[in-house]
Write an enzyme that holds these catalytic residues in place. Structure first.
Site, PDB file in Angstrom:
ATOM      1  CD  GLU A   1      -2.766  -0.584   2.719  1.00 14.68           C
ATOM      2  OE1 GLU A   1      -2.818   0.632   3.099  1.00 14.68           O
ATOM      3  OE2 GLU A   1      -3.002  -1.575   3.195  1.00 14.68           O
TER       4      GLU A   1
ATOM      5  CG  ASP B   1      -3.285   7.786   8.347  1.00 10.39           C
ATOM      6  OD1 ASP B   1      -3.168   6.591   8.892  1.00 10.39           O
ATOM      7  OD2 ASP B   1      -3.701   8.445   7.422  1.00 10.39           O
TER       8      ASP B   1
END
Lengths: 257, 394
Positions: A47, A58
């Site tokens: 990824e 995040d």
């Protein structure tokens, strides 16, 4: 689904390992080097994060890497340029992960078309809701043969999980606990949650992510799913140990235990 | 019915929606499913109105400024939101949302704050209702808004420093959203403006709409007509502006004017004038205009007033602008400072720097002498004393 992802999920049903890194971090031109070294280390797919200034899903480690990458000059344009020769060098499946705003500015169709051109296999956009995907994106992702991957969490209802599974073509990203990335103080077992997903017999493979950081959490997660995704732990590792072949290979070896 | 209520999915035209990660979906869905049903009950409305009256001090006066009227050659009224408890309109929303949170059985409140006004209003409502309160505030803002940090602490709130990104309001908002992701079940997030994922823009607008509801009644009493020719409000995220506009949209007479923070000038690179510079995109879960780079990275804005220092605007304002139901303009830091100075000396009212932006726009307008103009004086200027001292050389 792209041939590369289909082949992977046909060949391998368990212990799949996917590693995330942020494009343009630590150095602007590291992207392809990291891809090749992860491939050589035996990772199953990769990824690549497209850095964004305000990454809501995040934690601090990935946000800091994104900030550094933006400072280094990383843009979607530049990333595609760096990936021009991707498929001459490796056949490992590659998924792009990022946030909707930069993709919107690039242009949705132009973005997907470019993904197809350089050989990207899938896309994870955490802030693209399934409803908007079904309405505006589905036809385009099909046209360019890009898998769209959705997240599910311990708070997702069974009905929602089934709807997401239906809208997905690739795999379902199972978020281990309701948290942002890098919340790895302790990896919740949450056997009940994982088992309930297992029992739903989803049509897509499942990969567990968020909080996987060592061989213990790797093995635990693999008991309940087809494999795992590791991000924060890898970013931390390359921040300290660098991106050379040995460094990356030792990370993967340790993780697999 | 208000024509600018969003669709079921939270869209005003193409703007708004709920572009949130799946981790937030259940929280947002719960609110989407419940907010109107909760707010529209008689019991809720009764409790909300009573608190606004007895605790917040509403209705706030509508003051006819003879001095401003004479100077600008029109009838100029000031809606005195600065006289609310805690000194700004922000508390209308925090009282409303905390009642919603209680109905949803939430035990804990989180909020973001820039200058600290919304943080103080949230901490105040939490103290009143006995709920745990955590306020996220950019490390840079904590440094420059110390009195408000101390007020929040005195009110019993925990103030968490947001150290990511540019360490200001947008980052405090990111941190609050992340905290909500990490505590999905027992926590309610009180957003302070008409921004964020659906239903926040609509819910906050509903709670702030009391401003224009009162203006209507007060104007009717004072002038015989409930609709002014102009309503002018400053525009950051847009909560005081939508509150002042809400009941005047689409009435064929009233022209709503929203004044953005031009900073050092719209093209100076140091501005928060989102409509002037912004491009469509997604910020904090909502599709709207935002200031961003060509590559879609969100740009840190600049305004002398911390409350307008936000790189986006509420989706409802993006919609009102695009459909020409409101006019969006901007004034500079300097023009706002001058207007604050003038109101202080002429009318004896020290306005917040945010509100001074709305006042400053008066000078750029030409009125007919019978025009009725309402300026929303959204907050008082005590918090800005240090800035006034520095720039007005007191």
């Amino acid at each position: 689904m792209s041939v590369r992802l289909t082949t992977l999920f046909e060949k391998k049903k368990s212990n799949i390992l996917s590693v995330y890194f942020t494009a343009g971090y630590p150095e602007i031109n590291d992207t392809l080097k990291i891809v090749k070294n992860l491939d050589a280390a035996g990772v199953d797919f990769i990824e690549i994060g497209m850095p964004f200034s305000d990454p809501l899903a995040d934690g601090p480690v990935i946000q800091e890497s994104s900030q550094k990458a933006i400072q280094n000059g990383m843009t979607i344009n530049l990333l595609f340029e760096q990936l021009t020769d991707l498929r001459k060098q490796t056949q490992i499946p590659v998924v792009l992960m990022g946030y909707l705003n930069p993709v919107m500015q690039y242009g949705e169709e132009a973005f997907l078309s470019k993904c197809a051109e350089v050989g990207i296999d899938g896309l994870i956009l955490p802030d693209l809701p399934m409803e908007i995907y079904n309405q505006d994106w589905k036809v385009l992702t099909k046209k360019f043969d890009i898998s769209n991957i959705f997240l599910i969490t311990p708070q997702s209802s069974e009905e929602r999980i089934k709807a997401i599974d239906n809208a997905s073509n690739g795999f379902v990203y199972v978020v281990s606990s309701n948290s942002i990335t890098g919340t790895n103080k302790k990896f919740d077992r949450q056997a009940e949650y994982y088992n309930s997903i297992k029992q739903m017999n989803l049509k897509n493979p499942t990969l567990i992510g968020f909080g996987i950081h060592d061989s213990e959490t790797f093995k635990e997660a693999c008991q309940y799913s087809n494999g795992v995704i590791v991000g924060t732990a890898f970013i931390k590792h390359i921040s300290k140990q660098g991106i050379c072949k040995d460094s990356i290979s030792s990370f993967v070896v340790q993780l697999k235990g | 019915m208000n024509t600018f209520s969003p669709t079921k999915e939270g869209f005003y035209g193409e703007f708004g929606g709920a572009f949130v990660p799946e981790m937030l979906y259940p929280n947002v869905l719960e609110l989407q499913n419940r907010y109107r049903e909760i707010i529209e009950t008689d019991a809720f409305q009764k409790e909300f109105s009573e608190l606004l009256r007895d605790y917040v001090g509403r209705p706030t006066p509508l003051f006819y400024s003879k001095n401003l009227s004479k100077e600008h050659g029109a009838h100029i009224y000031l809606k005195r939101e600065d006289l609310n408890h805690t000194g700004a309109h922000k508390i209308n929303n925090t009282i409303g949302q905390i009642l919603v949170a209680k109905k949803l059985n939430k035990k804990r409140i989180i909020a973001e704050t820039g200058a600290g006004q919304h943080g103080v209003a949230t901490a105040t409502a939490c103290a009143l209702m006995g709920l745990e309160c955590v306020i996220y505030m950019g490390a840079v803002d904590i440094e420059r808004q110390k009195p408000n940090v101390d007020r929040m602490k005195l009110l019993g709130a925990e103030v968490v420093s947001a150290t990511s990104g540019s360490k200001t309001l947008k980052d405090a908002t990111n941190e609050a959203i992340r905290a909500w992701i990490n505590n999905p079940v027992d926590t309610h997030y009180i957003i302070g403006s008409v921004v964020g994922p659906h239903p926040y823009p609509d819910m906050v607008a509903m709670f702030q709409s009391v401003i224009s509801e009162e203006i209507k009644l007060q104007l009717k009493e004072k002038t015989g007509s409930e609709n002014p020719d102009y309503v002018i409000a400053c525009l950051g995220g847009g909560s005081n502006a939508i509150g002042a506009f809400y009941h005047f949209i689409d009435n064929n007479k009233t022209k709503p004017i929203a004044v953005e923070a031009g900073g050092e000038g719209v093209y100076s690179g140091k501005t928060a004038a989102t409509i002037a510079l912004g491009k469509k995109g997604i910020i904090h879960g909502s599709k709207t205009y935002l200031i961003q780079t060509e590559d879609g990275q969100i740009v840190e804005p600049h305004s002398i007033s911390a409350g307008l220092d936000y790189p986006g605007i509420g989706p409802v304002h993006a919609y009102l602008n695009d459909t020409k139901k409101a006019t969006v303009v901007s004034v500079t830091d300097e023009e706002a400072l001058e207007a604050a100075h003038e109101l202080s000396q002429k009318d004896g009212i020290i306005p917040a720097l945010e509100s001074a932006h709305a006042l400053a726009y008066l000078k750029k307008m030409t009125f007919k002498k019978e025009d009725v103009v309402v300026i929303n004086l959204s907050g008082r200027g005590d918090k800005d004393l240090a800035t006034y001292q520095k720039h007005l050389k007191l």
